[in-house]
Enzyme design. Structure first.
Site: not given
Lengths: 151, 298
Positions: A86-88
């Site tokens: 996840i890109c967060l």
């Protein structure tokens, strides 16, 4: 294994006693730092109706370092890659010890409502999302229907 | 003396006593609309030692003091809901007792006494999620957030270390010219603290009394539900197969079909099987391996 920090115990108890709507997180039988997670797809998003499984691991120095989270269920989303990563920002440089398991999972649920193809992790998905949003949303719905349903 | 004069006299007395610490707001008809005061505990004017505060707002009905004023407590700092509820109850009692007489001075004093008694934040430390007990050393930030010194020191040491590591990864020309700036864990405002002093603090006391972790029946039921959903989704090919996906990354392909994992290959990072312990251990190791894989790839 060293004793489980009190904060993790407290968070676990609160997750059980006052669960966040649309999110459940259950510690593993043999490793209380490893959580089995289900996030429901938000209403009015292409992921609506889906039950997405994630795994969440609290590293040794949690809460000083961010939990490690990954989707286990396949999902068609520009900020989530094929390995479920996840890109967060709050999972990386914007982590703060005032965040918790519940706030992290809420942020992930919010990411499902607001995909951001300008900061992609899955390049092919992000490209389609920018070039032909309706087709991308159709794909996301199809993947949700095919992979993320309960029986 | 008329009612209006009585109210006027009370307000003049309040202004004389509290001076700038009280504000009286009049409406367009020239009548008193609101009496407002930010109340701190008495600490002999040592502002550093005031850990809590609250704003009292008093609305005066037309027939005050023969009817009770309407009280609101706003912007509480360092106070939890139960403390505020308690304060509200005390205020109502005081208002009943003073019905027909001026009460605002009494209210301010009542709140101040209460704050002085509990001049210890009743909220939780956002880092350890435990409260502040007598004897704990803690810090009030400039932004009015509270942390045990022990917890804040840990946060500052680790964020300082991360900052340094990130800088070292960058080529020299890309490194920040600014020094590390500590930030508040809650609101990310800049904070200024002496880490060396903070880190001498002992861990918070409440941590000793915390409950132990137990796997309850409810927990087991939830674990089983999770396992069922996993099995169902796996049967539908809905579970990401990390090894197969990683192998695919080695192939250059534009085919959309490549995103659908082949179920005949390795089962992937499946969840620990609760029934068979040796197998579950085996899978656990696989998990950890996958973790290190996907984090190092980032």
């Amino acid at each position: 294994m060293a004793a489980l920090p009190r904060r993790i115990i407290k968070e676990t108890q609160r997750l059980m006693q006052e669960p966040v709507p649309g999110i459940s997180a259950v510690p593993d039988e043999s490793n209380a730092r490893y959580f089995h997670v289900i996030v429901t797809g938000p209403e009015d998003s292409p992921f609506e109706g889906g039950l997405f499984k994630l795994e969440l691991f609290l590293p040794e120095d949690y809460p000083m370092s961010a939990p490690k989270v990954r989707f286990i269920t396949k999902i068609y989303h520009p900020n989530i890659d094929r390995l479920g990563r996840i890109c967060l920002d709050i999972l990386k440089e914007k982590w703060s010890p005032a965040l918790q398991i519940r706030t992290v999972l809420l942020s992930i649920q919010a990411l499902l409502s607001a995909p951001n193809p300008d900061d992609p992790l899955a390049n092919d998905v992000a490209e389609l999302w920018k070039e032909n949003e309706s087709e991308a949303i159709r794909n996301a719905k199809e993947w949700t229907r095919r992979y993320a349903m309960d029986n | 003396m008329s009612q209006l004069e009585r109210v006027q006299e009370e307000l003049e007395a309040l202004e004389a006593i509290f001076m700038d610490d009280i504000s009286i707001i009049y409406n367009e008809r020239g009548c008193v609309d609101l009496v407002k005061s930010v109340i701190f505990p008495s600490t002999a004017n040592e502002v550093d030692k005031q850990y809590v505060c609250v704003t009292l707002e008093v609305k005066l009905p037309e027939d005050y003091p023969d009817s009770k004023p309407i009280i609101a407590l706003k912007s509480p700092r360092g106070l939890d809901d139960s403390t505020i509820d308690h304060l509200h109850n005390e205020i109502q009692k005081k208002c009943d007792e003073y019905l027909g007489q001026p009460v605002i001075y009494e209210l301010i004093e009542l709140i101040r006494e209460n704050l002085t008694e509990s001049n210890l934040p009743t909220c939780q430390c956002a880092v350890c999620l435990y409260g502040f007990s007598d004897g704990d050393s803690f810090t009030k930030t400039q932004c009015f957030h509270y942390f045990h010194n022990y917890c804040l020191a840990n946060h500052l040491i680790i964020t300082g270390k991360h900052f340094k590591e990130e800088q070292e990864k960058l080529p020299a020309w890309k490194r920040s010219t600014k020094a590390f700036q500590a930030t508040c864990p809650v609101c990310r405002d800049a904070i200024y603290c002496d880490v060396d002093e903070l880190k001498t603090a002992l861990p918070p006391r409440e941590l000793d009394d915390a409950q132990k972790f137990e796997v309850t029946h409810d927990l087991k039921v939830l674990q089983q539900k999770m396992q069922q959903l996993f099995n169902y989704q796996k049967s539908k090919g809905g579970i990401i197969d990390i090894e197969a996906e990683e192998n695919k990354l080695l192939l250059i392909t534009n085919s959309n079909d490549s995103q659908v994992a082949d179920d005949s290959v390795d089962p992937g990072p499946s969840l620990a099987n609760n029934i068979a312990p040796p197998l579950s251990n085996g899978l656990q190791t696989r998990h950890q391996r996958h973790y290190s894989k996907y984090t190092s790839n980032r």
